[in-house]
Design a protein around this motif. Structure first.
Motif, PDB file in Angstrom:
ATOM      1  N   LYS A   1       0.855  -1.197   0.000  1.00  0.00           N
ATOM      2  CA  LYS A   1       0.000   0.000   0.000  1.00  0.00           C
ATOM      3  C   LYS A   1       0.886   1.241   0.000  1.00  0.00           C
ATOM      4  O   LYS A   1       0.904   2.033   0.957  1.00  0.00           O
TER       5      LYS A   1
ATOM      6  N   TRP B   1       0.675   4.006  -1.465  1.00  0.00           N
ATOM      7  CA  TRP B   1       0.012   5.307  -1.422  1.00  0.00           C
ATOM      8  C   TRP B   1      -0.152   5.820   0.002  1.00  0.00           C
ATOM      9  O   TRP B   1      -0.320   7.016   0.211  1.00  0.00           O
TER      10      TRP B   1
ATOM     11  N   ASN C   1      -6.191   7.625   0.088  1.00  0.00           N
ATOM     12  CA  ASN C   1      -6.466   6.246   0.520  1.00  0.00           C
ATOM     13  C   ASN C   1      -7.904   5.842   0.182  1.00  0.00           C
ATOM     14  O   ASN C   1      -8.160   4.722  -0.277  1.00  0.00           O
TER      15      ASN C   1
ATOM     16  N   ILE D   1      -8.295   5.233  -3.653  1.00  0.00           N
ATOM     17  CA  ILE D   1      -7.724   3.950  -4.076  1.00  0.00           C
ATOM     18  C   ILE D   1      -8.667   2.808  -3.709  1.00  0.00           C
ATOM     19  O   ILE D   1      -8.921   1.897  -4.515  1.00  0.00           O
TER      20      ILE D   1
ATOM     21  N   TYR E   1     -10.514   0.286  -6.391  1.00  0.00           N
ATOM     22  CA  TYR E   1     -10.323  -1.172  -6.322  1.00  0.00           C
ATOM     23  C   TYR E   1     -11.668  -1.898  -6.266  1.00  0.00           C
ATOM     24  O   TYR E   1     -11.852  -2.951  -6.864  1.00  0.00           O
TER      25      TYR E   1
ATOM     26  N   ASN F   1     -13.813  -0.211 -10.078  1.00  0.00           N
ATOM     27  CA  ASN F   1     -13.315   0.042 -11.428  1.00  0.00           C
ATOM     28  C   ASN F   1     -13.758  -1.049 -12.391  1.00  0.00           C
ATOM     29  O   ASN F   1     -13.595  -2.250 -12.125  1.00  0.00           O
TER      30      ASN F   1
ATOM     31  N   LEU G   1      -4.322  -3.818 -11.846  1.00  0.00           N
ATOM     32  CA  LEU G   1      -4.456  -3.204 -10.522  1.00  0.00           C
ATOM     33  C   LEU G   1      -3.295  -2.259 -10.242  1.00  0.00           C
ATOM     34  O   LEU G   1      -3.487  -1.180  -9.664  1.00  0.00           O
TER      35      LEU G   1
ATOM     36  N   THR H   1      -4.027   1.757  -9.535  1.00  0.00           N
ATOM     37  CA  THR H   1      -3.603   2.507  -8.347  1.00  0.00           C
ATOM     38  C   THR H   1      -2.673   3.651  -8.723  1.00  0.00           C
ATOM     39  O   THR H   1      -2.781   4.754  -8.173  1.00  0.00           O
TER      40      THR H   1
ATOM     41  N   ALA I   1      -3.630   7.706  -8.247  1.00  0.00           N
ATOM     42  CA  ALA I   1      -2.743   8.585  -7.481  1.00  0.00           C
ATOM     43  C   ALA I   1      -2.223   9.735  -8.341  1.00  0.00           C
ATOM     44  O   ALA I   1      -2.173  10.891  -7.881  1.00  0.00           O
TER      45      ALA I   1
ATOM     46  N   LYS J   1       4.950   2.548  -9.134  1.00  0.00           N
ATOM     47  CA  LYS J   1       4.282   1.817 -10.215  1.00  0.00           C
ATOM     48  C   LYS J   1       5.305   0.977 -10.981  1.00  0.00           C
ATOM     49  O   LYS J   1       5.038  -0.178 -11.333  1.00  0.00           O
TER      50      LYS J   1
ATOM     51  N   GLY K   1       1.318  -2.529  -5.356  1.00  0.00           N
ATOM     52  CA  GLY K   1      -0.114  -2.249  -5.296  1.00  0.00           C
ATOM     53  C   GLY K   1      -1.002  -3.439  -5.543  1.00  0.00           C
ATOM     54  O   GLY K   1      -2.093  -3.536  -4.993  1.00  0.00           O
ATOM     55  N   TRP K   2      -0.564  -4.404  -6.361  1.00  0.00           N
ATOM     56  CA  TRP K   2      -1.442  -5.532  -6.703  1.00  0.00           C
ATOM     57  C   TRP K   2      -1.665  -6.451  -5.507  1.00  0.00           C
ATOM     58  O   TRP K   2      -2.656  -7.197  -5.449  1.00  0.00           O
TER      59      TRP K   2
END
Length: 520
Positions: A63, A65, A74, A77, A81, A84, A185, A189, A193, A477, A482-483
């Motif tokens: 996480k 972010w 937060n 995001i 998730y 989307n 994903l 994210t 961001a 990224k 993030g995934w």
């Protein structure tokens, strides 16, 4: 043939089939392709780079972010998730691949299995020449009925591993779809961001523009007053008016950019633009993270980035397709059989004397199609080679993206310090210029130049601060973070899964392990 002899023959055939099926599948066994190896990041380990804010220390990039310490980010995001729609498309493809894996496993067993039954009543014409001739000698009953019920099965033995390669391909494809979901994903994210950072920067630009409008309005009022008192010429009035209106013209453009960014963010959140203002508010700071960012070592990148995994799995899937194509070069061994009941009429159908059975073993070999089959093998192999090169290129691209993001992040941090000094100096210069103009010891061009420079410096500072945060998002990224938030969760929302279960019998496929690797 007695029933005991038939059973012995079937058992013998099955044992031979078992020995044949145990053969090693034809075709290549997949091995991860070679790829370039990077031992350390340039920007982290370069002695001349200076303090970059990056460290090779390893830390979980999950996480990421949350390092911005921004509750609104937060929340955005989490909502993206959950809602989307592009992510739901990727999730549906995972479930599709699960079902396709079940189909591939089914091919290992008798491919044709059917229970059938029929009843038939037939009348033979008395005017048919053979029938009429026989009727003159022996009276025949030309009207009769038959009935039957039975079970038929056909099994193509997996001697050359074609079906097993099919299972391998389906298994790799399932893992590929999971990797594609993870990649979607990561992208989601990062995009949320980046858009959020852009919106906050635009809101700050709008605030700065309005502050400068107030400052320039005061200067314009001063020139008007001095002109009315005959102290200065109309030139000062027109120049101040031009500067003021140029700055005012920035406001509609910035407001338009803000709304367009909100609209784009709404799509990522699977929502309508009307909700964005309530989620974001009308103002906020550009999010900034802690100074030191742990990026780990390059070796971790290949294990973490889902697009690299996806490229490898795509090659693995195609490798199995080569084996499937090669199996067509060899003969196919087929077992078939049936067992059932058959009788004239329906009264004696279920008696023991009505039993009927058939066992058959055969071979089929497409010897006249060798040219087409060989060329299909070559085509599949060429596709496999292309995916090997694609994997290697994906690895190189991953290294490049991370290095580019890190150098951009490090250099933009340096810019912020310079622009902060520039803004402070420009603000002081603008104040001095106004005081000198009021006292009559400087002309209006000083105010014009200093206020223009102040606005430009403030815009540069906002852009530099935005670039720091945006480049940091790009770093995370690029590292493939993030995934991991989808672990222990299904690939589609509960409401969607419930709708699918209501529409179609999915059995337990909608509740499999989140890795998507279940073989049940």
């Amino acid at each position: 043939m007695t029933r005991a002899k038939l059973h012995r023959r079937l058992i013998g055939t099955a044992l031979c089939a078992a020995l044949l099926v145990g053969c090693t599948p034809v075709g290549p066994d997949f091995v991860r392709p070679n790829s370039p190896v990077v031992k350390e990041w340039i920007e982290v380990n370069s002695p001349s780079a200076g303090p970059s804010g990056l460290t090779s220390r390893s830390a979980p990039v999950v996480k990421w972010w949350e390092t911005f310490n921004d509750p609104t980010l937060n929340k955005l995001i989490a909502e993206a998730y959950a809602q989307n729609l592009d992510l739901q498309v990727a999730g549906a493809r995972v479930l599709q691949a699960r079902a396709q894996l079940g189909i591939a496993f089914g091919e290992l067993y008798p491919q044709s299995q059917a229970i059938g039954g029929s009843i038939e009543r037939r009348q033979i014409s008395d005017n048919l020449r053979p029938v009429s001739d026989i009727q003159r000698i022996i009276p025949l009953d030309t009207e009769f009925s038959t009935s039957q019920v039975g079970f038929d099965a056909q099994w193509e033995l997996d001697v050359w591993g074609q079906q097993r390669r099919g299972v391998q391909a389906a298994r790799s494809n399932l893992a590929l779809q999971v990797a594609n979901y993870d990649d979607a994903l990561v992208t989601l994210t990062g995009d949320v961001a980046a858009l959020y950072v852009n919106i906050r920067a635009l809101q700050e630009s709008l605030r700065v523009a309005r502050e400068n409008i107030q400052l320039q309005q005061a200067s314009a009022d001063l020139t008007e007053l001095r002109f009315n008192n005959g102290v200065t010429t109309e030139l000062d009035v027109q120049e101040s008016t031009a500067l003021l209106n140029n700055t005012k013209a920035l406001v509609p453009e910035i407001e338009s950019d803000i709304q367009q960014a909100k609209n784009a963010l709404a799509v990522l959140l699977g929502n309508t633009p009307s909700r964005m203002t309530s989620l974001l508010g009308n103002s906020g700071r550009i999010p900034s993270a802690r100074s030191n960012v742990a990026v780990g070592v390059p070796a971790e990148l290949l294990r973490r980035r889902p697009d690299v995994r996806a490229a490898e799995l795509a090659a693995a899937t195609q490798s199995a397709q080569v084996g499937i194509a090669m199996a067509d070069l060899y003969p196919q061994f087929i077992l078939s059989g049936s067992i059932g009941l058959q009788a004239s009429g329906g009264r004696d159908l279920f008696s023991s004397a009505s039993t009927t059975s058939l066992a058959n073993a055969g071979v089929v070999w497409n010897v006249l199609n060798y040219g087409r089959i060989k060329n299909n093998v070559r085509a599949q192999d060429a596709a496999y080679q292309a995916l090997i090169a694609n994997y290697q290129n994906t690895v190189l691209t991953a290294y490049s993206e991370v290095e580019s993001a890190m150098v951009a992040y490090a250099q933009s941090r340096k810019q912020v310090g310079f622009y902060e000094n520039s803004v402070a100096a420009s603000r002081k210069a603008a104040e001095i210029a106004v005081d000198q103009y009021r006292d009559g010891i400087a002309d209006y061009s000083r105010i014009l130049n200093t206020q223009t420079a102040l606005l430009r410096s403030q815009a540069n500072l906002i852009e530099a601060r935005q670039q720091v945060s945006s480049n940091l998002v790009a770093v995370y990224k690029g590292l493939g973070g993030g995934w991991q938030i989808r672990q222990n969760h299904e690939f589609l929302p509960e409401t969607v899964l419930a709708e699918m279960a209501y529409r179609t019998d999915w059995g337990d496929l909608l509740q499999e392990t989140p890795t998507g690797a279940s073989l049940n």
